[in-house]
Design a protein around this motif. Structure first.
Motif, short mmCIF file in Angstrom:
data_model
loop_
_atom_site.label_atom_id
_atom_site.label_comp_id
_atom_site.label_asym_id
_atom_site.label_seq_id
_atom_site.Cartn_x
_atom_site.Cartn_y
_atom_site.Cartn_z
N TYR A 104 -59.97 -14.15 -64.54
CA TYR A 104 -61.19 -13.34 -64.62
C TYR A 104 -62.34 -14.27 -65.01
O TYR A 104 -62.22 -15.06 -65.95
CB TYR A 104 -61.03 -12.24 -65.67
CG TYR A 104 -59.90 -11.26 -65.37
CD1 TYR A 104 -60.14 -10.13 -64.59
CD2 TYR A 104 -58.62 -11.49 -65.85
CE1 TYR A 104 -59.11 -9.24 -64.32
CE2 TYR A 104 -57.59 -10.61 -65.58
CZ TYR A 104 -57.84 -9.49 -64.81
OH TYR A 104 -56.82 -8.61 -64.53
N ARG A 105 -63.46 -14.15 -64.30
CA ARG A 105 -64.61 -15.01 -64.53
C ARG A 105 -65.80 -14.18 -65.00
O ARG A 105 -66.07 -13.10 -64.45
CB ARG A 105 -64.95 -15.80 -63.26
CG ARG A 105 -63.78 -16.65 -62.76
CD ARG A 105 -64.15 -17.46 -61.54
NE ARG A 105 -62.98 -18.17 -61.04
CZ ARG A 105 -62.53 -19.32 -61.53
NH1 ARG A 105 -63.19 -19.91 -62.52
NH2 ARG A 105 -61.46 -19.91 -61.02
N PHE A 106 -66.51 -14.72 -65.98
CA PHE A 106 -67.63 -13.99 -66.57
C PHE A 106 -68.85 -14.91 -66.69
O PHE A 106 -68.73 -16.09 -67.03
CB PHE A 106 -67.27 -13.49 -67.97
CG PHE A 106 -66.08 -12.57 -68.00
CD1 PHE A 106 -66.25 -11.19 -67.90
CD2 PHE A 106 -64.80 -13.08 -68.14
CE1 PHE A 106 -65.15 -10.35 -67.94
CE2 PHE A 106 -63.70 -12.24 -68.17
CZ PHE A 106 -63.88 -10.87 -68.06
N GLU A 107 -70.01 -14.34 -66.41
CA GLU A 107 -71.27 -15.02 -66.70
C GLU A 107 -71.57 -14.79 -68.18
O GLU A 107 -71.35 -13.70 -68.71
CB GLU A 107 -72.40 -14.44 -65.84
CG GLU A 107 -72.21 -14.63 -64.35
CD GLU A 107 -72.34 -16.08 -63.94
OE1 GLU A 107 -73.04 -16.83 -64.66
OE2 GLU A 107 -71.73 -16.47 -62.93
N PRO A 108 -72.08 -15.81 -68.89
CA PRO A 108 -72.39 -15.64 -70.31
C PRO A 108 -73.28 -14.44 -70.59
O PRO A 108 -73.15 -13.77 -71.63
CB PRO A 108 -73.09 -16.96 -70.68
CG PRO A 108 -72.52 -17.95 -69.72
CD PRO A 108 -72.32 -17.19 -68.44
N ALA A 109 -74.19 -14.13 -69.66
CA ALA A 109 -75.12 -13.01 -69.88
C ALA A 109 -74.38 -11.67 -69.98
O ALA A 109 -74.84 -10.74 -70.65
CB ALA A 109 -76.14 -12.96 -68.75
N GLU A 110 -73.20 -11.56 -69.31
CA GLU A 110 -72.43 -10.33 -69.38
C GLU A 110 -71.91 -10.05 -70.78
O GLU A 110 -71.59 -8.90 -71.11
CB GLU A 110 -71.21 -10.40 -68.43
CG GLU A 110 -71.51 -10.55 -66.98
CD GLU A 110 -70.21 -10.61 -66.18
OE1 GLU A 110 -69.51 -9.58 -66.11
OE2 GLU A 110 -69.89 -11.70 -65.66
N LEU A 111 -71.79 -11.09 -71.59
CA LEU A 111 -71.14 -10.95 -72.88
C LEU A 111 -72.15 -10.83 -74.03
O LEU A 111 -71.75 -10.72 -75.19
CB LEU A 111 -70.25 -12.17 -73.13
CG LEU A 111 -69.27 -12.49 -71.99
CD1 LEU A 111 -68.47 -13.76 -72.31
CD2 LEU A 111 -68.32 -11.32 -71.77
N GLN A 112 -73.44 -10.82 -73.68
CA GLN A 112 -74.45 -10.66 -74.71
C GLN A 112 -74.56 -9.19 -75.11
O GLN A 112 -74.42 -8.30 -74.28
CB GLN A 112 -75.81 -11.15 -74.19
CG GLN A 112 -75.82 -12.62 -73.78
CD GLN A 112 -75.47 -13.54 -74.92
OE1 GLN A 112 -75.86 -13.29 -76.06
NE2 GLN A 112 -74.72 -14.60 -74.62
N PRO A 113 -74.83 -8.93 -76.41
CA PRO A 113 -74.98 -7.54 -76.84
C PRO A 113 -76.19 -6.91 -76.18
O PRO A 113 -77.19 -7.58 -75.87
CB PRO A 113 -75.16 -7.65 -78.35
CG PRO A 113 -75.60 -9.05 -78.59
CD PRO A 113 -74.98 -9.89 -77.51
N ALA A 114 -76.08 -5.58 -75.92
CA ALA A 114 -77.19 -4.86 -75.27
C ALA A 114 -78.41 -4.85 -76.19
O ALA A 114 -78.31 -4.78 -77.41
CB ALA A 114 -76.75 -3.42 -74.95
#
Length: 330
Positions: free
Chosen positions: A319-329
């Motif tokens: 599974y691949r994720f962009e760092p921006a996906e993991l930032q809090p809303a």
């Protein structure tokens, strides 16, 4: 709903990847038997394990399936070894009602030395350590774990110790794995893994017949007759011990035929088979939830080429994720 029994020949055989519950009323024995084919082969082939490692993990998968399918509730049953041998970790878990996953961890250099020395028996590859059985009924209950030592004996024997200590039920377990080389329907060479197993338990209506033996050498030593000397269990255990490893894995024998060979004189009954499948419980959302708990520094350290990649140890899915996906809303 109660399971319906059937006499041999009245229904289609279960075939591979189906657990067959059985009962031998004349011996007060109940159990389950299975042959694993495509499901097991898929688990092992995706990791390309060396043959000694694949064989060990196959036995653990069979043991997990045999015991996991006995759960009467929604949950997860896990079998895990942890030792100081070349194969230091084996894990297999069964999630009700039918999902199985597994993986192994090993030291290639130590494994090579063991193979060169001819030290490839399961107890030699696992070394000293523990075998843990964990039952998890979900977040509203505490997991139960039974632990027995890896003490240089086979997985079959260690599983028997677990039942004797934790459930106090006389139990005999048989496990086997086989590497097959044949040809497919098009005549091309083919490599496959198969495995099989059986668990038989002594469950008489009179509880005193299965009482554990008294400890010797003290006031509690009454000289009474323990379950191990019960004629019915002696007969059942002797029959189970006659099983050849090839019979457990041979697709031409089949689970029901094997049970008939063993117990036909006592009137074996087989019940509705339970299918099992190679299915992992990982998902993108689950892994994303874990990563969102990382600090900014941990997220930064986990990046490679501007992304975070997580590979499931069980199913090898990445599974691949962009760092921006993991930032809090915001």
């Amino acid at each position: 709903m109660a399971e319906a029994a059937a006499a041999l020949g009245q229904f289609d055989f279960a075939g591979d990847d189906h657990v067959v519950p059985f009962q031998v009323e004349g011996l007060d024995v109940r159990g389950r038997a299975v042959q694993l084919g495509p499901m097991l082969d898929a688990i092992l082939e995706r990791h390309h394990y060396p043959a000694p490692v694949a064989r060990l993990l196959a036995e653990v998968v069979v043991l997990t399936v045999l015991l996991g399918t006995s759960l009467k509730f929604d949950g997860k049953f896990t079998v895990q070894t942890k030792g100081d041998g070349p194969v230091d970790l084996l894990v297999a878990d069964f999630s009700t009602p039918e999902n199985v996953r597994a993986y192994a961890r090993f030291d290639q250099a130590l494994l090579n030395k063991a193979v060169e020395a001819g030290e490839t028996e399961p107890e030699q590859l696992l070394g000293k350590g523990i075998l843990a059985f964990t039952i998890d009924q979900g977040k509203f209950s505490q997991p139960y774990q039974g632990i027995v030592p890896l003490d240089g004996t086979t997985l079959e024997d260690i599983a028997g110790v677990y039942f004797r200590q934790s459930e106090q039920i006389p139990t005999r377990v048989r496990l086997a794995a086989a590497e097959l080389f044949d040809r497919d329907d098009a005549g091309k060479p083919r490599h496959r893994w198969r495995a099989g197993g059986l668990v038989a338990q002594f469950l008489p209506e009179a509880p005193e017949r299965m009482r554990q033996p008294d400890l010797h050498g003290g006031d509690g030593d009454t000289g009474s007759r323990p379950h191990g000397d019960d004629d019915a269990w002696l007969e059942a255990r002797s029959l189970v011990e006659t099983i050849d490893a090839d019979e457990l894995t041979d697709p031409l024998v089949g689970t029901e035929r094997l049970l008939f060979r063993l117990f036909h004189e006592r009137g074996v009954r087989v019940y509705e088979p339970r299918a099992v499948f190679d299915r992992c419980s990982c998902s993108r959302d689950k892994i994303k939830g874990v990563l969102k708990g990382f600090s900014a520094e941990e997220i930064e350290a986990s990046q490679e080429n501007g992304e975070i990649a997580v590979t499931c140890e069980f199913c090898s899915t990445t599974y691949r994720f962009e760092p921006a996906e993991l930032q809090p809303a915001e």
